[in-house]
Design a protein around this motif. Sequence first.
Motif, short mmCIF file in Angstrom:
data_model
loop_
_atom_site.label_atom_id
_atom_site.label_comp_id
_atom_site.label_asym_id
_atom_site.label_seq_id
_atom_site.Cartn_x
_atom_site.Cartn_y
_atom_site.Cartn_z
N UNK A 39 18.79 19.93 -47.98
CA UNK A 39 19.26 18.82 -47.14
C UNK A 39 18.65 18.92 -45.74
N UNK A 40 18.19 17.79 -45.25
CA UNK A 40 17.61 17.75 -43.90
C UNK A 40 16.19 18.26 -43.83
N UNK A 41 15.50 18.35 -44.97
CA UNK A 41 14.14 18.86 -44.94
C UNK A 41 13.18 17.86 -45.57
N UNK A 42 11.89 18.16 -45.41
CA UNK A 42 10.87 17.36 -46.08
C UNK A 42 10.56 17.91 -47.45
N UNK A 46 10.04 23.31 -46.40
CA UNK A 46 10.65 24.47 -45.77
C UNK A 46 12.08 24.12 -45.37
N UNK A 47 12.89 25.16 -45.19
CA UNK A 47 14.29 24.94 -44.87
C UNK A 47 14.46 24.49 -43.42
N UNK A 48 15.54 23.76 -43.18
CA UNK A 48 15.90 23.40 -41.82
C UNK A 48 16.63 24.58 -41.19
N UNK A 49 16.06 25.16 -40.15
CA UNK A 49 16.67 26.34 -39.54
C UNK A 49 16.61 26.24 -38.03
N UNK A 50 17.40 27.05 -37.36
CA UNK A 50 17.41 27.07 -35.90
C UNK A 50 16.03 27.48 -35.38
N UNK A 51 15.75 27.03 -34.17
CA UNK A 51 14.43 27.26 -33.59
C UNK A 51 14.09 28.75 -33.54
N UNK A 71 10.36 28.88 -39.19
CA UNK A 71 10.35 27.99 -40.35
C UNK A 71 10.26 28.83 -41.61
N UNK A 103 20.31 21.27 -40.33
CA UNK A 103 20.20 20.34 -41.46
C UNK A 103 20.55 18.92 -41.05
N UNK A 107 13.06 21.70 -40.76
CA UNK A 107 12.85 21.43 -42.18
C UNK A 107 11.53 20.75 -42.47
#
Lengths: 193, 117
Positions: A156-159, A162-167, A171, B30, B99
């Motif tokens: 969820x929230x990704x292309x 790669x995973x969506x993670x904190x800065x 990545x 997310x 992401x």
Amino acid sequence: MAYLKIVTDAVAVAGVCTLTISNTDIEDYYIGDKVRVEGINNNFNGTHTLTGVDLLAMTVTYTKGNATQTVNDIRGAEIYVMPQWTSDADVLVWTGIDAATANDTAFISECVEASNQWCFRKRQEAGYTKDRATFVPSGDVAQAATLYAATLYRERGTSGDMYASYDGFGSQPQPVTLARIMQLLGCPRARVA
Amino acid sequence: MPATGIFATAVSTVSASLTALGLKPVTDPRNARPLTVMVELPTFDAFTYNVGDIRLTCRVLGAPSGNSDTGNYLLTTVDTIMDSPIAVLDGRPSIANYGGQDLPCYDLTVAVAVRRN
């Protein structure tokens, strides 16, 4: 949607609902199957567990509420089986960590339903036409369904790369591949003519 | 599992302040998307076990493609945050990747002083 059927008539007597299925057999339906009914009205629609299947009369039975009503010649009503090959609990065990918010917990349920339907459909397309929706055929298929649900949840929230993670965490690539899931499902590679 | 402790309090305090400005803060990568403000995890200098100087990076996320449409939105939003009780220390234009999605943004460093009761 697994074993999608058209509903033509619906009868409820004190909450015991009986649906008549049209123009198709219902041999794929079993007592105990979890089904979703849509397109009739609130006395019948929703997710239910079948308490009766009559192959001769082409009817299925379940209970909902306490209404008494007869609806004939319905147009646009459907019923389909909801496979139960993995569960929210399985996905939480797989991820190994609690969901952050109530919305995320709800999203796990959506991913589980999507995975169950997708894995069931892929197995059907690959020729496993005798799969039961309520019982997982084998451990590898259960693993595949859990893996796919968890992958959908984490995506969820990704292309999708790669995973969506904190800065500060950088990545992180997604290691789970569709090929692994298809392998566990027992589905062969797509053939190219 | 909901987060607890002074760091979680710092994040929720800044989030509440951004909400009060009519902005949409998000604390989960997310959920990061254009026109939200992503509140990153805090960094801190500890004075004692219960007093800390906590700093958060708030990333004001614009929509691609990073032209003056985006720039105008970001400048206006950053000014809204500056003109509020939120203690902004510095800011700079940047690009955020969540992401696999690159988003033009403004990184703001926000200071929060929190003491454990």
